[in-house]
Design a protein around this motif. Structure first.
Motif, short mmCIF file in Angstrom:
data_model
loop_
_atom_site.label_atom_id
_atom_site.label_comp_id
_atom_site.label_asym_id
_atom_site.label_seq_id
_atom_site.Cartn_x
_atom_site.Cartn_y
_atom_site.Cartn_z
N MET A 1 -13.85 -50.19 -17.93
CA MET A 1 -14.45 -51.30 -18.50
C MET A 1 -15.15 -51.04 -19.76
O MET A 1 -15.66 -49.67 -20.14
CB MET A 1 -15.75 -51.41 -17.28
N ASN A 2 -15.07 -51.86 -20.75
CA ASN A 2 -15.77 -51.55 -21.96
C ASN A 2 -17.12 -51.34 -21.96
O ASN A 2 -17.84 -52.22 -21.45
CB ASN A 2 -15.47 -52.60 -22.74
N THR A 3 -17.93 -50.45 -22.60
CA THR A 3 -19.07 -49.99 -22.53
C THR A 3 -19.85 -51.11 -23.48
O THR A 3 -19.23 -51.42 -24.64
CB THR A 3 -19.47 -48.65 -23.19
N PHE A 4 -20.85 -51.94 -23.15
CA PHE A 4 -21.71 -52.58 -24.16
C PHE A 4 -22.57 -51.68 -25.01
O PHE A 4 -23.08 -50.68 -24.87
CB PHE A 4 -22.73 -53.53 -23.24
N LYS A 5 -22.76 -52.44 -26.07
CA LYS A 5 -23.43 -51.84 -27.23
C LYS A 5 -24.13 -52.55 -28.09
O LYS A 5 -23.93 -53.62 -28.28
CB LYS A 5 -22.58 -50.87 -28.44
N VAL A 6 -25.41 -52.43 -28.24
CA VAL A 6 -26.37 -53.16 -28.85
C VAL A 6 -26.92 -52.96 -30.06
O VAL A 6 -27.22 -51.46 -30.30
CB VAL A 6 -27.77 -53.46 -27.88
N SER A 7 -26.81 -53.84 -31.05
CA SER A 7 -27.64 -53.40 -32.38
C SER A 7 -28.55 -54.66 -32.85
O SER A 7 -28.47 -55.32 -32.31
CB SER A 7 -26.56 -53.28 -33.37
N VAL A 8 -29.54 -54.20 -33.44
CA VAL A 8 -30.79 -54.84 -33.65
C VAL A 8 -30.59 -55.47 -35.02
O VAL A 8 -30.38 -54.87 -36.14
CB VAL A 8 -32.11 -53.94 -33.75
N GLN A 9 -30.55 -56.82 -34.97
CA GLN A 9 -30.69 -57.64 -36.27
C GLN A 9 -31.86 -58.61 -36.44
O GLN A 9 -32.29 -59.41 -35.68
CB GLN A 9 -29.53 -58.57 -36.10
N GLU B 1 -29.14 -52.77 -23.11
CA GLU B 1 -27.88 -52.22 -23.06
C GLU B 1 -27.37 -51.44 -21.81
O GLU B 1 -26.38 -51.76 -20.87
CB GLU B 1 -27.75 -51.22 -24.14
N THR B 2 -28.55 -50.79 -21.15
CA THR B 2 -28.53 -50.09 -19.89
C THR B 2 -28.29 -51.20 -18.82
O THR B 2 -27.39 -51.24 -17.98
CB THR B 2 -30.01 -49.53 -19.67
#
Length: 300
Positions: free
Chosen positions: A1-9, A86-87
């Motif tokens: 499964m592809n890992t979710f990554k979050v960036s702050v905009q 993300e978690t």
């Protein structure tokens, strides 16, 4: 499964922050929740409302936007919120209950001609990908279910997908007047049905996530970085409106030659050579005096 990554905009409203994800979390739908009661159909939004400063949650495509109350500043809490989202997602948390997504998404798609007579641009009212993709054969298109299906049309030569449109290059065996409506309806139905345009891991597999692109940029020499910034600011918006893209490949400090990749409607376009010579080459020479002699292009 592809890992979710979050960036702050950041946004133009300092009370609202966008938490952008590296893949889509809704099937081309948008949801807005003003309180925890309204958020019954979104376990993710309910979790966020437990934070006392959360005023409103908006979930759409590949991001979660949150409006805060004034009891905190985003600078103090945004990293923790990003980590929490993300978690939650990586632990398999549900974004929107399935019952909320049964209705069809209202989608419009219109066809737009481009300067390249072999290419037609199909524009949708939904964001369909987080970054651009080009596929020149069905073998290359394994990361895009939509492109794979489009290649089953015998007249489709290549498929270019950007934020809210699909550019299709055709073989000469067909005329646009005979096939445009068929393709437009096909893309419209495909998006309405909430199917994946590209696979969740597509951007990461092709080194196209925001973090990967930033890392690649940081490794470039100063002149290359200046060229990339000029292309991003002055060139890409113009060629995107024509259904194409111009991608930086390399800069040779000794010969002062710049290599770029022509994609989508720009690839093989009769007017591309003129555009490069009269436009981009002159612009780079003017803005980076003494650093650029020639721009050469490779068709994607």
């Amino acid at each position: 499964m592809n890992t979710f990554k979050v960036s702050v905009q950041e946004t133009s409203n300092n009370a609202i922050i966008k938490f952008e994800l590296n893949q889509f979390i809704t099937k081309h739908q948008s949801f807005e929740f003003n309180n925890i009661d309204e958020a019954k159909l979104s376990p993710l939004a309910q979790q966020l409302f437990y934070l006392p400063f959360v005023k409103k949650v908006y979930i759409s495509g590949n991001f979660v936007a949150i409006e805060r109350y004034d009891i905190v500043q985003w600078a103090d809490v945004q990293d923790e919120v990003a980590q929490q989202i993300e978690t939650y997602l990586n632990d398999g948390g549900i974004v929107i209950e399935a019952s909320a997504e049964v209705q069809k998404v209202p989608v419009t798609v219109y066809a737009e001609s481009t300067p390249n007579p072999s290419v037609m641009k199909f524009v949708t009212n939904k964001k369909i990908v987080t970054t651009l993709f080009e596929f020149t054969s069905i073998d290359e298109a394994k990361l895009s279910p939509l492109a794979t299906e489009l290649f089953h049309f015998p007249f489709v030569k290549s498929v270019f997908i950007d934020e809210n449109y699909v550019s299709i290059t055709k073989y000469d065996i067909a005329e646009w007047q005979d096939i445009t409506i068929e393709i437009r309806e096909y893309i419209k139905t495909y998006i309405e049905n909430g199917k994946d345009v590209v696979l969740p891991n597509a951007a990461e597999s092709l080194q196209k996530t925001t973090a990967q692109v930033d890392t690649q940029f940081d490794k470039l020499d100063t002149t290359s970085q200046e060229i990339v910034n000029i292309l991003e600011q002055y060139v890409k918006p113009a060629v995107a409106s024509d259904g194409g893209n111009i991608q930086f490949i390399s800069y040779d400090e000794n010969t002062k030659n710049v290599s770029v990749l022509l994609q989508g409607a720009c690839s093989g376009c009769p007017s591309s050579t003129f555009t490069l010579k009269s436009g981009i080459e002159n612009m780079l020479k003017e803005m980076l005096p003494g650093k650029v002699e020639m721009v050469e292009a490779i068709n994607g």
